[in-house]
Design a protein around this motif. Structure first.
Motif, mmCIF file in Angstrom:
data_model
loop_
_atom_site.group_PDB
_atom_site.id
_atom_site.type_symbol
_atom_site.label_atom_id
_atom_site.label_comp_id
_atom_site.label_asym_id
_atom_site.label_seq_id
_atom_site.Cartn_x
_atom_site.Cartn_y
_atom_site.Cartn_z
ATOM 1 N N ILE A 79 15.442 30.549 38.468
ATOM 2 C CA ILE A 79 15.204 31.961 38.559
ATOM 3 C C ILE A 79 15.128 32.519 37.273
ATOM 4 O O ILE A 79 14.871 33.396 36.535
ATOM 5 N N ALA A 80 16.159 32.396 36.766
ATOM 6 C CA ALA A 80 16.862 33.270 35.231
ATOM 7 C C ALA A 80 16.379 33.194 33.770
ATOM 8 O O ALA A 80 15.610 34.095 33.267
ATOM 9 N N ARG A 81 15.691 31.953 34.067
ATOM 10 C CA ARG A 81 14.845 31.274 33.195
ATOM 11 C C ARG A 81 13.861 32.221 32.928
ATOM 12 O O ARG A 81 12.688 32.690 31.699
ATOM 13 N N LEU A 82 13.124 32.059 33.998
ATOM 14 C CA LEU A 82 11.990 32.891 34.925
ATOM 15 C C LEU A 82 12.112 34.264 34.809
ATOM 16 O O LEU A 82 10.668 34.651 34.028
ATOM 17 N N ASP A 83 12.936 34.511 34.499
ATOM 18 C CA ASP A 83 12.865 36.183 34.260
ATOM 19 C C ASP A 83 13.116 36.933 33.141
ATOM 20 O O ASP A 83 11.947 37.462 32.931
ATOM 21 N N GLU A 84 13.765 35.698 32.227
ATOM 22 C CA GLU A 84 13.420 36.168 30.589
ATOM 23 C C GLU A 84 11.978 36.168 29.735
ATOM 24 O O GLU A 84 11.638 37.157 29.317
ATOM 25 N N ARG A 85 11.516 34.696 31.114
ATOM 26 C CA ARG A 85 10.199 34.734 29.835
ATOM 27 C C ARG A 85 8.856 35.817 30.704
ATOM 28 O O ARG A 85 8.553 36.343 30.171
ATOM 29 N N THR A 86 9.920 36.215 31.845
ATOM 30 C CA THR A 86 8.518 37.246 32.539
ATOM 31 C C THR A 86 9.070 38.493 31.716
ATOM 32 O O THR A 86 8.007 39.378 31.240
ATOM 33 N N ALA A 87 10.142 38.368 31.195
ATOM 34 C CA ALA A 87 10.154 39.909 30.586
ATOM 35 C C ALA A 87 9.896 39.827 28.873
ATOM 36 O O ALA A 87 9.328 41.161 28.348
ATOM 37 N N ALA A 88 9.839 38.822 28.469
ATOM 38 C CA ALA A 88 9.368 38.229 27.526
ATOM 39 C C ALA A 88 7.612 38.176 27.216
ATOM 40 O O ALA A 88 7.094 39.735 26.326
ATOM 41 N N MET A 89 7.061 38.007 28.416
ATOM 42 C CA MET A 89 5.225 38.163 28.143
ATOM 43 C C MET A 89 5.494 39.849 28.759
ATOM 44 O O MET A 89 3.856 40.055 27.990
ATOM 45 N N ASN A 90 5.619 40.080 29.296
ATOM 46 C CA ASN A 90 5.723 41.802 29.284
ATOM 47 C C ASN A 90 5.753 42.806 28.146
ATOM 48 O O ASN A 90 5.138 43.425 28.031
ATOM 49 N N ALA A 91 5.926 41.923 27.307
ATOM 50 C CA ALA A 91 6.927 42.770 26.217
ATOM 51 C C ALA A 91 5.573 42.241 25.473
ATOM 52 O O ALA A 91 5.206 43.396 24.634
ATOM 53 N N THR A 92 5.062 40.773 25.190
ATOM 54 C CA THR A 92 4.271 41.216 24.772
ATOM 55 C C THR A 92 2.420 41.480 24.523
ATOM 56 O O THR A 92 1.896 41.817 24.006
ATOM 57 N N ILE A 93 1.989 41.340 25.882
ATOM 58 C CA ILE A 93 1.324 42.181 26.795
ATOM 59 C C ILE A 93 0.782 43.884 26.397
ATOM 60 O O ILE A 93 0.377 44.706 25.588
ATOM 61 N N ASP A 94 2.535 44.454 26.223
ATOM 62 C CA ASP A 94 2.820 45.490 26.039
ATOM 63 C C ASP A 94 2.033 46.071 24.600
ATOM 64 O O ASP A 94 1.645 46.724 24.448
#
Length: 101
Positions: A65-80
């Protein structure tokens, strides 16, 4: 003096032959309690092993879950970042087409 000593010895000899039921009952009670304590401890050990297995399985889930949370944060930064680029490109296109003025 020898006459007095003899009856005492016979009394001791007869009491040695007698079974003391209170001591036997105490020994039996202690044996039963010890057996019960060993059985209870074995049951607790089994339950603890099951809990430890569940915890170890949960620990790996937490890491995932922690790794998925980090991936989600990175995806959000990329989308922004992509969204900002698209917005800038749209503004430039609109300015070229004359809609921005």
């Amino acid at each position: 003096m020898a006459e007095r000593a003899e009856p005492i010895l016979t009394k001791i000899a007869s009491s040695e032959r007698r079974i003391e039921w209170s001591a036997a009952a105490l020994a039996l009670t202690l044996l039963i309690q010890t057996g019960t304590a060993v059985w209870w401890a074995a049951a607790m050990n089994e339950r603890m092993a099951a809990v430890e297995q569940k915890i170890s399985a949960s620990a790996s889930t937490g890491e995932t879950i922690a790794r998925l949370d980090e991936r989600t944060a990175a995806m959000n930064a990329t989308i922004d970042r992509i969204d900002r680029r698209v917005s800038v490109a749209e503004e430039r296109q609109a300015a070229r087409d004359g809609f921005g003025r």
